[in-house]
Design a protein around this motif. Sequence first.
Motif, PDB file in Angstrom:
ATOM      1  N   VAL A   1       0.851  -1.196   0.000  1.00 22.92           N
ATOM      2  CA  VAL A   1       0.000   0.000   0.000  1.00 22.92           C
ATOM      3  C   VAL A   1       0.882   1.239   0.000  1.00 22.92           C
ATOM      4  N   HIS A   2       0.682   2.075  -1.011  1.00 20.71           N
ATOM      5  CA  HIS A   2       1.393   3.359  -1.083  1.00 20.71           C
ATOM      6  C   HIS A   2       0.494   4.449  -0.521  1.00 20.71           C
ATOM      7  N   ARG A   3       1.024   5.163   0.478  1.00 18.25           N
ATOM      8  CA  ARG A   3       0.339   6.335   1.012  1.00 18.25           C
ATOM      9  C   ARG A   3       1.120   7.571   0.596  1.00 18.25           C
ATOM     10  N   PRO A   4       0.490   8.527  -0.076  1.00 20.32           N
ATOM     11  CA  PRO A   4       1.205   9.728  -0.509  1.00 20.32           C
ATOM     12  C   PRO A   4       1.953  10.370   0.653  1.00 20.32           C
ATOM     13  N   GLY A   5       3.224  10.661   0.408  1.00 24.24           N
ATOM     14  CA  GLY A   5       4.055  11.275   1.431  1.00 24.24           C
ATOM     15  C   GLY A   5       4.935  10.305   2.177  1.00 24.24           C
TER      16      GLY A   5
ATOM     17  N   LEU B   1       3.647 -15.814  -4.842  1.00 22.13           N
ATOM     18  CA  LEU B   1       2.970 -14.524  -5.018  1.00 22.13           C
ATOM     19  C   LEU B   1       3.971 -13.378  -4.978  1.00 22.13           C
ATOM     20  N   SER B   2       3.890 -12.508  -5.998  1.00 29.05           N
ATOM     21  CA  SER B   2       4.929 -11.484  -6.207  1.00 29.05           C
ATOM     22  C   SER B   2       4.327 -10.115  -6.546  1.00 29.05           C
ATOM     23  N   PRO B   3       3.610  -9.490  -5.616  1.00 26.70           N
ATOM     24  CA  PRO B   3       3.081  -8.157  -5.913  1.00 26.70           C
ATOM     25  C   PRO B   3       4.211  -7.135  -5.938  1.00 26.70           C
ATOM     26  N   THR B   4       4.087  -6.120  -6.776  1.00 27.16           N
ATOM     27  CA  THR B   4       5.106  -5.059  -6.797  1.00 27.16           C
ATOM     28  C   THR B   4       4.453  -3.691  -6.824  1.00 27.16           C
ATOM     29  N   LEU B   5       5.222  -2.700  -6.361  1.00 27.94           N
ATOM     30  CA  LEU B   5       4.814  -1.291  -6.381  1.00 27.94           C
ATOM     31  C   LEU B   5       6.085  -0.490  -6.600  1.00 27.94           C
ATOM     32  N   TRP B   6       6.032   0.487  -7.482  1.00 26.90           N
ATOM     33  CA  TRP B   6       7.238   1.199  -7.913  1.00 26.90           C
ATOM     34  C   TRP B   6       7.067   2.697  -7.663  1.00 26.90           C
ATOM     35  N   THR B   7       8.116   3.313  -7.111  1.00 28.11           N
ATOM     36  CA  THR B   7       8.066   4.752  -6.819  1.00 28.11           C
ATOM     37  C   THR B   7       9.254   5.464  -7.450  1.00 28.11           C
ATOM     38  N   ARG B   8       9.048   6.734  -7.766  1.00 30.63           N
ATOM     39  CA  ARG B   8      10.117   7.600  -8.271  1.00 30.63           C
ATOM     40  C   ARG B   8      10.176   8.820  -7.356  1.00 30.63           C
ATOM     41  N   ASP B   9      11.292   8.981  -6.660  1.00 34.98           N
ATOM     42  CA  ASP B   9      11.435  10.083  -5.700  1.00 34.98           C
ATOM     43  C   ASP B   9      10.280  10.082  -4.702  1.00 34.98           C
ATOM     44  N   GLU B  10       9.934   8.901  -4.230  1.00 37.94           N
ATOM     45  CA  GLU B  10       8.896   8.682  -3.226  1.00 37.94           C
ATOM     46  C   GLU B  10       7.491   8.953  -3.742  1.00 37.94           C
ATOM     47  N   ARG B  11       7.355   9.228  -5.036  1.00 36.97           N
ATOM     48  CA  ARG B  11       6.032   9.368  -5.648  1.00 36.97           C
ATOM     49  C   ARG B  11       5.668   8.069  -6.359  1.00 36.97           C
ATOM     50  N   LEU B  12       4.407   7.724  -6.342  1.00 34.72           N
ATOM     51  CA  LEU B  12       3.953   6.507  -7.000  1.00 34.72           C
ATOM     52  C   LEU B  12       4.208   6.580  -8.501  1.00 34.72           C
ATOM     53  N   ALA B  13       4.784   5.503  -9.058  1.00 35.53           N
ATOM     54  CA  ALA B  13       5.032   5.430 -10.499  1.00 35.53           C
ATOM     55  C   ALA B  13       4.284   4.285 -11.164  1.00 35.53           C
ATOM     56  N   LEU B  14       4.120   3.143 -10.457  1.00 30.94           N
ATOM     57  CA  LEU B  14       3.556   1.960 -11.094  1.00 30.94           C
ATOM     58  C   LEU B  14       3.096   0.980 -10.029  1.00 30.94           C
TER      59      LEU B  14
END
Length: 530
Positions: free
Chosen positions: A65-69, A399-412
């Motif tokens: 889970v990505h939370r902004p900030g 199971l291989s979930p992924t989440l990608w960030t750029r400079d702490e901002r959500l990217a993918l």
Amino acid sequence: MIRVVSMPGHHGGVVATPHTLSTRAGIEILQAGGNAVDAAIAACAVQGVVAPETCGIGGDLFALVHRPGDAAPLALNASGRAGSGVDAAALRAAGHTEIPRGHPGAIPVPGCVDGWDALSSRLGRLGLAASLAPAIRLAEEGFPANDELVAAFRSSAAELAGVEAAAPLLRASRGSTIVRSQLAATLRLVADGGRAAFYEGPPGAAISAAVDGVITTSDLERSQADWVVPVSASAWGVTGWTVPPNSQGYLAVGGAAVLERLGWTDDPGDPRSWHLQIEAHRALAAGRDSVVVDPGRVPVDAGRLLDPARLDAVAASVDPSAARDLYAPAGAAGGTAYLCVVDGAGLAVSLIQSNFHGIGALVGAGSAGFLLHDRGRGFSLLEGHPGELGPGRRPLHTLSPTLWTRDERLALVLGTRGGHVQPQLVQQVAAFVLGAGLDPDEAQARPRWTVEPAPTPPGAPVPSGWRVRVEPDVPARVVDGLRRRGHQVVPADGPQSGWGPVSVIQVDEAAGWRLSARDPRVATTAVATA
């Protein structure tokens, strides 16, 4: 492909799942004022109702889970533990070298409901009852059967004969209406009473009875959901995050990092481009089975699996001109559903839920209306192995979930089903989107590859090249070039539904847009906006 432009005051979002009805449930919850977590739970619950050949409450769950900030995403491991009554020595004494499908040792405590409870209580807005309402409605009122469901249950009809939870599914034909009233009653129990109503109530008793008491009351009382520290690796200016072992997700983000180190460039007609993709995965995957084990038994610190120096060494071991002789991971299996949600406020969920082998263990939880997973088959029966079956341990998880960030901002947000080959599929799509700059629609359309051990006679040496299967649109020049490099290439006879569906949402929060596209390999896959 869909494109969403976020405007000031806009409270919509994007939902990408393997089934139209699951996507519709996520959108319904977003429109009712729920956030991405509420929507993801709703979509997951519906998926288990309408596509029980992929997942269900008898299986496990992982989420990011990505939370902004926040500098890093939250990571949830809701994979179940083996029951107190499992006995690896007894299985070895009976002559088994692996755990048989349907054996009580193959069925750990299901972690899904604990995962829902953990997500909803910490991060949800509407509460678990609201998130489960669409699934309860569909289970009570019925839904149309699709080809994949019908084929899966017909192929296992003999094994499922007499399994109460499977009865309405075995009667299904394409387009017929399926009602799952027993499952609806169980979901209502969870909606009203939370995890205690499930694990300590009639469903829990049914689970214990189904495995001859190998799972005890105490096993069921213990929560199967843990918030854990995610692991990460960087590639192409983006940081990929995943859940640490007992998940094999490190292979997905680490494979991308190795690929960048190899100087990979995207050229669909160049055999070298394909070879580097394949070898980046193979080099990192060597030794997977000794580290993707119960978190308390991982022989190295989980963070070291993606240490930059280790990734440098893995990349250095790759021969850019030939396939190397490496240990191969196990073959592929299905029975998984991956979905992702990004809401209007930028909260994002990368969630995966699974039965493991298709329908799972082919064992039902009595009259509770659901089937049980066989994730315990990820345990080893080798005495002293880090992944050896043992009471209270978690098994190897594909199971291989992924989440990608750029400079702490959500990217993918990105993931797929595909059993053991999940990291290979994620690595390919991540490389196309992040490394080559393709949009999700172009990335989904690209032909895919998977690698598996080449068949060898008993006692024969393992050949240097793995068997590489490729989809039909791969150019003949690429096939020939891979064979010259030592790969045993086997063209598939059509697009492979088991190599997906990949669900993906690309985000640029600074520019205010999100992109997503459905995977054309699976007819039910759907992407929608709120």
